[in-house]
Design an enzyme around this catalytic site. Structure first.
Site, short mmCIF file in Angstrom:
data_model
loop_
_atom_site.label_atom_id
_atom_site.label_comp_id
_atom_site.label_asym_id
_atom_site.label_seq_id
_atom_site.Cartn_x
_atom_site.Cartn_y
_atom_site.Cartn_z
N THR A 1 0.84 -1.21 0.00
CA THR A 1 0.00 0.00 0.00
C THR A 1 0.87 1.25 0.00
O THR A 1 0.54 2.25 -0.62
CB THR A 1 -0.91 0.02 1.25
N ARG B 1 7.76 -2.63 2.83
CA ARG B 1 7.93 -2.75 4.29
C ARG B 1 8.33 -4.17 4.64
O ARG B 1 7.68 -5.13 4.22
CB ARG B 1 6.65 -2.37 5.01
N SER C 1 6.20 3.76 8.86
CA SER C 1 5.03 4.48 9.37
C SER C 1 4.60 4.04 10.77
O SER C 1 5.38 4.13 11.70
CB SER C 1 3.90 4.33 8.36
N HIS C 2 3.39 3.51 10.87
CA HIS C 2 2.83 3.18 12.19
C HIS C 2 3.31 1.83 12.70
O HIS C 2 2.96 1.43 13.80
CB HIS C 2 1.30 3.16 12.09
N LYS D 1 10.24 3.94 0.33
CA LYS D 1 9.19 4.33 -0.62
C LYS D 1 9.77 5.34 -1.59
O LYS D 1 10.54 6.21 -1.20
CB LYS D 1 8.07 4.95 0.22
N ASP E 1 1.63 9.75 13.85
CA ASP E 1 2.22 8.41 13.77
C ASP E 1 3.73 8.45 13.55
O ASP E 1 4.36 9.51 13.60
CB ASP E 1 1.53 7.58 12.69
N ASP F 1 5.78 8.35 11.02
CA ASP F 1 6.39 9.23 10.03
C ASP F 1 5.63 10.55 9.86
O ASP F 1 5.90 11.31 8.92
CB ASP F 1 6.49 8.51 8.67
N ASP G 1 2.49 11.36 9.10
CA ASP G 1 1.46 11.66 8.11
C ASP G 1 0.04 11.37 8.62
O ASP G 1 -0.93 11.75 7.97
CB ASP G 1 1.73 10.95 6.77
N ARG G 2 -0.07 10.69 9.76
CA ARG G 2 -1.42 10.42 10.28
C ARG G 2 -1.76 11.35 11.44
O ARG G 2 -0.87 11.92 12.06
CB ARG G 2 -1.51 8.99 10.80
N THR H 1 -7.70 2.36 -1.23
CA THR H 1 -6.88 2.67 -0.06
C THR H 1 -5.43 2.95 -0.47
O THR H 1 -4.87 2.24 -1.30
CB THR H 1 -6.93 1.47 0.90
N GLU I 1 -8.45 9.42 4.64
CA GLU I 1 -8.62 7.98 4.79
C GLU I 1 -9.07 7.69 6.21
O GLU I 1 -8.65 8.36 7.15
CB GLU I 1 -7.31 7.26 4.52
N GLU I 2 -9.86 6.63 6.34
CA GLU I 2 -10.35 6.25 7.66
C GLU I 2 -9.22 5.87 8.62
O GLU I 2 -9.42 5.81 9.81
CB GLU I 2 -11.35 5.09 7.54
N SER I 3 -8.05 5.58 8.06
CA SER I 3 -6.92 5.13 8.88
C SER I 3 -6.19 6.30 9.51
O SER I 3 -5.01 6.19 9.84
CB SER I 3 -5.97 4.32 8.01
N LYS J 1 -0.43 12.52 3.02
CA LYS J 1 -1.28 12.93 4.13
C LYS J 1 -0.40 13.63 5.16
O LYS J 1 0.82 13.45 5.15
CB LYS J 1 -2.03 11.74 4.71
N ARG K 1 -8.96 -6.37 7.63
CA ARG K 1 -9.63 -5.16 8.12
C ARG K 1 -11.10 -5.25 7.72
O ARG K 1 -11.42 -5.49 6.56
CB ARG K 1 -9.01 -3.91 7.52
#
Ligand code: VG1
Ligand code: CO
Length: 557
Positions: free
Chosen positions: A18, A22, A118-119, A131, A291, A293, A295-296, A358, A377-379, A390, A510
């Site tokens: 995604t 990773r 990320s998370h 990335k 989070d 990195d 972005d959240r 997503t 995004e919902e995440s 983001k 999920r």
């Protein structure tokens, strides 16, 4: 000195998911693993003549997790050997993901290499990630990540130079084998961008108590939990230094290579310090977390968790209150499993609403074409056209700007929004680390059942439509298939199933559930209670508990 050509053989598992490639640190630290992937990126981006990466500026930075410095030194040497003109690197090798996107855009770089998982958990036994972002500052689209993956399967050699490690901590330019290496302040450009979008004076007066943020008679207070990850220095500089929030507003503000042993994932489970601070008799007026990195974002009011889907809708409905969005929004885009609350705002504003798969890479074309201004995004990812990732702190600052402008408590703003447009009760249930074969079989059976589901009854619910989400990019026409199974019911409620593409162990299922409630008298229930029927239906349809042996999800958000 001439580049050194190192013979190598392909790894068969370098397929980006995604958001980048990773893997466990133990996988990444195998000899040649980073080098093979980086050489594949350079090979794919090399092009012919002027359109290639050679001679160009490339941005490099990561979230500071374990293995970040080692990977950066490998990339620096390989960049020099591959003829890159200039590298811009965040001091200490650190750049938050949105800050990296900004640097790529601001300095018109050819692209960027972002090091982050990320998370996901960090440390020697944790995860690492790489990335590639293109010149628009956003994650490379699928046609590039597919080409990179193809290249990783063919690679026979990579190029590097023999040179000592560079000093990542000293700001300024130096030279390495004909390439300029510039170490830049990771925070300065980003803070400047935020000042250009938001009314810092108005937010400053909120913290000073000039306006009361709706909490009449007392000073506005907030907490920001950086989860010992990359946003700490950004949040401290912007919130405490530039906006005058009291020292101590930022919790866990020092980035640690293992995030203090925690998951840097801003949800009610992992952001426990934030939840503790915002719960109880006298909590602050506003709480947020970011989070690994940066972005959240997670947003809380006093004793109130605001779902990312609601946050997107509320930000969209109020964005005009911030100077950067005073001219209104062009459109709103959300990922498919994100609740439809944002669509209601788009309809009200008379602007288009988009539904994408997503992953932030799917927003890039809409943003570049000027068709969407806000995305989410919902995440817990929200962002706008100011960068192409983001952006956690951006969302927090937009909220602060709205609170300062409306001079109302956040809980009141949220409830007023629900009264006007209705509430989309929403929850996501994650089943982590389940057996891959079990997860694949469950999804395959669901897919096979799709044609027969419409019209059937499951408990009280009648299935209206059932499909596997397929997306046609409205800008370039590219098609992405199998992006998640959607089942809609006659009463308008919806269940979505998909497998995570960011994990590194087993599979993560999920399950996303939502139900619309227009009646203001029924909008104040706990979402798990309000969705209990749908949660049971979702289990029956897919046979989750039967197949996995789990009686409850690992994480509920
Ligand atoms: C998850 C989220 C997705 C997000 C992605 C990267 O992907 O669901 O919305 O874009 O992580 O976010 P998946 O495939 O595991 O569901 V981040 O902050 O990890 O870069
Ligand atoms: Co992230």
């Amino acid at each position: 000195m001439a580049p050194v050509i190192v013979p190598t053989t392909p790894f068969n598992d370098q397929k980006p998911g995604t958001s980048g490639l990773r893997k466990k640190v133990t996988v990444y630290s195998q000899p040649h693993y980073v080098a093979n992937f980086i050489q594949s990126i350079f090979d794919v981006m090399s092009g012919s003549g002027d359109d290639g990466i050679q001679g160009q500026t490339v941005v490099v930075g990561g979230d500071g997790r374990f293995y970040n410095p080692e990977a950066i030194q490998i990339i620096v040497r390989m960049a020099a050997a591959n003829g890159i003109g200039r590298l811009l690197i965040g001091r200490g090798g650190i750049l938050s993901t949105p800050a990296a996107s900004n640097v790529i855009r601001k300095y018109k770089a050819f692209g960027g290499i972002i090091l982050s998982a990320s998370h996901n958990q960090g440390g020697p036994d944790g995860d690492f990630g790489i990335k590639y972002n293109t010149g628009n500052g956003g994650p490379a689209p699928e046609k590039i990540t597919d080409a990179i993956f193809k290249r990783t399967g063919e690679i026979t050699e990579y190029r590097t130079v023999e040179a000592p490690d560079i000093d990542l901590d000293r700001l300024g330019a130096s030279e390495l084998e004909g390439m300029t290496v510039e170490i830049i302040d990771p925070v300065a450009d980003y803070a400047e961008l935020m000042e250009s979008l938001f009314d810092f004076d108005q937010i400053r007066s909120l913290f000073r108590g000039g306006t009361q943020g709706g909490t009449q008679g007392k000073q506005f207070r907030m907490v920001f939990d950086a989860l010992s990850a990359v946003t700490g220095p950004y949040a401290t500089e912007i919130l405490e230094k530039r906006l005058g929030a009291p020292a101590g507003t930022v919790l866990n503000g020092t980035p640690l290579p293992d995030f203090g042993g925690h998951h840097p994932d801003p949800n009610p489970v992992h952001a426990h310090d934030l939840v503790a601070a915002m719960t109880g008799p006298n909590p602050p007026d506003f709480g947020a977390a970011s989070d690994g990195d940066g972005d959240r974002n997670m947003i809380m009011g006093p004793n109130l968790f605001i779902t990312p889907s609601d946050s997107l809708a509320l930000l969209a409905a109020n964005a005009h209150l911030a100077p950067g969005y005073a001219g209104g929004l062009r459109g709103i885009a959300r990922s498919m499993p994100t609740s439809r609350a944002a669509d209601r705002v788009a309809a009200k504003l008379g602007i288009p609403g988009f539904e994408t798969p997503t992953g932030w890479k799917f927003f890039g074309n809409l943003l570049d074409a000027g068709q969407a201004t806000l995305c989410g995004e919902e995440s817990a990812g929200t962002g706008s056209d100011h960068v192409r990732e983001k952006d956690g702190l951006w969302a927090v600052l937009l909220w602060l700007n709205i609170l300062a402008a409306r001079n109302q408590p956040i809980g009141e703003i949220v409830r007023q929004h629900w009264r006007e447009l209705g509430r989309d009760y929403y929850t996501r249930h994650d089943y982590e680390d389940i057996d891959t074969a079990t997860a694949d079989a469950m999804m395959a059976d669901l897919r096979a059942a799709l044609p027969t589901l419409p019209g059937t009854r499951i408990g009280d619910a009648e299935v209206k439509t059932a499909d596997d989400f397929e997306y046609r990019d409205p800008i370039d026409g590219s098609i992405s298939k199998r992006q998640g199974i959607r089942i809609s019911f006659a009463d308008g409620s919806r269940v979505v199933y998909r497998l995570s593409g960011t994990g590194t162990g087993g599979a993560t299922l999920r399950v996303y559930m939502e139900r619309y409630e227009p009646d203001p008298a029924k909008q104040d229930f706990d979402s798990q209670e309000a969705l209990a029927g749908l949660i049971a239906t979702a289990d029956t349809v897919a046979g989750i508990s039967k197949r996995t042996g789990r009686d409850k999800p690992s994480v509920i958000t």
